[in-house]
Design a protein around this motif. Structure first.
Motif, mmCIF file in Angstrom:
data_model
loop_
_atom_site.group_PDB
_atom_site.id
_atom_site.type_symbol
_atom_site.label_atom_id
_atom_site.label_comp_id
_atom_site.label_asym_id
_atom_site.label_seq_id
_atom_site.Cartn_x
_atom_site.Cartn_y
_atom_site.Cartn_z
ATOM 1 N N UNK A 101 40.459 37.818 43.013
ATOM 2 C CA UNK A 101 40.351 36.383 43.250
ATOM 3 C C UNK A 101 38.981 35.968 42.736
ATOM 4 N N UNK A 102 38.937 35.585 41.471
ATOM 5 C CA UNK A 102 37.651 35.258 40.869
ATOM 6 C C UNK A 102 36.771 36.497 40.867
ATOM 7 N N UNK A 103 35.600 36.384 41.461
ATOM 8 C CA UNK A 103 34.709 37.544 41.511
ATOM 9 C C UNK A 103 34.769 38.222 42.874
ATOM 10 N N UNK A 104 36.008 38.359 43.357
ATOM 11 C CA UNK A 104 36.220 39.098 44.594
ATOM 12 C C UNK A 104 37.445 39.994 44.407
ATOM 13 N N UNK A 105 37.340 41.235 44.847
ATOM 14 C CA UNK A 105 38.486 42.139 44.816
ATOM 15 C C UNK A 105 38.946 42.306 46.260
ATOM 16 N N UNK A 106 40.122 41.798 46.551
ATOM 17 C CA UNK A 106 40.598 41.804 47.927
ATOM 18 C C UNK A 106 41.694 42.846 48.139
ATOM 19 N N UNK A 107 41.638 43.530 49.283
ATOM 20 C CA UNK A 107 42.653 44.514 49.643
ATOM 21 C C UNK A 107 43.459 43.967 50.826
ATOM 22 N N UNK A 108 44.794 44.079 50.726
ATOM 23 C CA UNK A 108 45.674 43.675 51.821
ATOM 24 C C UNK A 108 46.368 44.931 52.346
ATOM 25 N N UNK A 109 45.789 45.554 53.354
ATOM 26 C CA UNK A 109 46.302 46.849 53.830
ATOM 27 C C UNK A 109 47.778 46.813 54.232
ATOM 28 N N UNK A 110 48.237 45.669 54.743
ATOM 29 C CA UNK A 110 49.636 45.590 55.185
ATOM 30 C C UNK A 110 50.623 45.668 54.012
ATOM 31 N N UNK A 111 50.142 45.402 52.821
ATOM 32 C CA UNK A 111 51.027 45.477 51.651
ATOM 33 C C UNK A 111 50.921 46.823 50.941
ATOM 34 N N UNK A 112 49.883 47.584 51.274
ATOM 35 C CA UNK A 112 49.573 48.817 50.545
ATOM 36 C C UNK A 112 50.552 49.942 50.884
ATOM 37 N N UNK A 113 51.035 50.625 49.850
ATOM 38 C CA UNK A 113 51.908 51.783 50.044
ATOM 39 C C UNK A 113 51.127 53.089 50.001
ATOM 40 N N UNK A 114 49.823 53.005 49.793
ATOM 41 C CA UNK A 114 49.010 54.206 49.794
ATOM 42 C C UNK A 114 49.258 55.123 48.611
ATOM 43 N N UNK A 115 49.644 54.557 47.467
ATOM 44 C CA UNK A 115 50.009 55.410 46.319
ATOM 45 C C UNK A 115 48.780 55.975 45.606
ATOM 46 N N UNK A 116 47.623 55.311 45.758
ATOM 47 C CA UNK A 116 46.391 55.829 45.166
ATOM 48 C C UNK A 116 46.152 55.438 43.720
ATOM 49 N N UNK A 117 47.063 54.640 43.133
ATOM 50 C CA UNK A 117 46.914 54.285 41.717
ATOM 51 C C UNK A 117 45.628 53.511 41.454
ATOM 52 N N UNK A 118 45.254 52.604 42.358
ATOM 53 C CA UNK A 118 44.064 51.767 42.144
ATOM 54 C C UNK A 118 42.813 52.636 42.013
ATOM 55 N N UNK A 119 42.687 53.613 42.906
ATOM 56 C CA UNK A 119 41.504 54.480 42.869
ATOM 57 C C UNK A 119 41.484 55.292 41.572
#
Lengths: 121, 283
Positions: free
Chosen positions: B88-106
């Motif tokens: 969101x612009x210059x913010x990276x937001x995490x929504x834990x309730x949507x996360x499947x824990x796949x690890x791709x982002x890391x």
């Protein structure tokens, strides 16, 4: 000033889509000139995360104001983090009416999520 | 060998059939393992009365973004299929309730700005049940939306011995938790009832099983009610009907008291053994 309105078809006289995350289209309107452009919502049929996906898309479109009927908690928090103002459509039926009502200061701003959300992973 | 007991429609008798099948096979060498995969509402313990001896938390890995390292390149948001991490612009937001824990982002973060931290979403419990059956269940924490990781970990918690049967009681429905319950099974036993509702959801469950390419057998519970369209469907689809359980007051009363079919009518033990032989033959 550019504002975004969720819409069921891609034009200025479209009926508003009251859903934000799953809106069919987003119509971006310049409030001064009424010039507009429409974009299909990439997350309209997402299996989940439609609200955050739409919020990210709106941020990329560079709009500072969104008008819709409903902002779930994820969409709300994402838009809020980017300082994008959220307004509720009120009595507006069409995109054009929403722009007029916004300019006339007739729309209520959403100061909290308006629904408990449908998020599921 | 693992048999998943599923249905599509809820309340058709999955747990009754699964528990009765397990109790019928306790004398044949090794005891069958019973897994209660209905992690949103596990209730097989009411039939099998386990004593839980071990407990293990189920966690998924949720990303945390280091804002000092993040360059807002957006690669994490691009790779995330669930839109659980967004730019969101210059913010990276995490929504834990949507996360499947796949690890791709890391994995895709070129700045190594994403650290994963475990978030507990449920628990596994296990212990011996009636007749010494090794019993395990998963339980999703209240308010957590994602059942799949709990079911996935449950399936691998007890290592079966060579030739040991596993019976997995699946949740109702045909969405992700059911797919995860069926995945890896050698046979799917679909429990249905001869009503329009039973048939409607049986069709869906059959489609899931076909998609997973796993052989199917059908048990018709409450046989005698409704109509014969489930029979007609099974015939036209070439699905074997392996057992019929009649709609009977004595059975309903027994189940309401926490009894299985083999407790209510001991002759069912033989019927379930035959059912198992048929399943083994269909393999």
């Amino acid at each position: 000033m550019k504002i975004v309105i969720s819409a069921i078809s891609p034009d200025l006289d479209s009926v508003i889509d009251p859903r934000f995350g799953r809106a069919a289209y987003f119509v971006v309107v310049d409030t001064n000139t009424l010039e507009w452009q429409s974009y299909p919502n990439p997350g309209a049929n997402a299996s989940g995360g439609a609200g955050t996906q739409a919020a990210q898309y709106i941020a990329r479109l560079g709009a500072g104001v969104v008008v819709s009927g409903d902002f779930g908690p994820n969409a709300y928090n994402a838009l809020d983090a980017a300082d994008i103002a959220m307004y509720l459509l009120g009595t507006s039926q069409t995109v054009r009416e929403a722009v007029e009502n916004y300019k006339a200061d007739q729309l209520a701003s959403a100061s909290a999520p308006t629904s408990p959300g449908h998020h599921q992973r | 060998m693992r048999i998943a007991v599923a249905s599509g429609k809820g309340g058709t008798g999955k747990t009754t059939i699964a528990a009765s099948l397990a109790l019928s096979l306790t004398e044949a060498g090794t005891l069958p393992i019973f897994l209660d995969g209905d992690v949103e509402a596990p209730n097989a313990h009411l039939f099998l009365n386990p004593t839980f001896e071990k407990r293990q938390e189920v966690a998924i890995q949720i990303p945390q973004v280091d804002d000092d390292k993040c360059t807002y390149c957006g690669k994490c948001a691009e790779v995330c299929q669930y839109h659980a991490i967004v730019m969101m612009g210059r913010k990276t937001l995490v929504f834990p309730q949507l996360c499947h824990g796949c690890g791709s982002c890391a994995r895709v973060c070129p700045e190594h700005a994403i650290r994963e931290t475990p978030q507990v979403i449920g628990v596994l419990e296990r212990g011996p049940a009636r007749s010494g059956i090794p019993f395990a269940r998963g339980m999703l924490n209240i308010g957590e939306p994602m059942a799949v990781p709990v079911i996935r970990q449950l399936k691998h918690w007890i290592e079966p011995r060579a030739g040991q049967l596993e019976i997995l009681d699946a949740p109702p429905g045909t969405s992700c938790p059911v797919v995860e319950s069926m995945r890896g099974a050698d046979f799917i036993l679909l429990v249905t009832e001869p009503t329009p509702f039973g048939l409607h959801d049986l069709r869906l469950a059959v489609q899931v099983a076909h998609e997973l390419k796993i052989p199917i057998g059908v048990v018709i519970n409450r046989d005698g009610i409704g109509d014969d369209r489930v029979d007609a469907f099974c015939q036209s689809e070439g699905l074997p009907i392996l057992m019929r359980v009649p709609f009977e007051r004595a059975i309903a009363e027994g189940i309401a008291r926490g009894k299985t079919l083999v407790d209510i009518h001991p002759e069912y033990t033989d019927r379930f053994r035959q059912l198992f032989m048929q399943i083994a033959a269909l393999q």
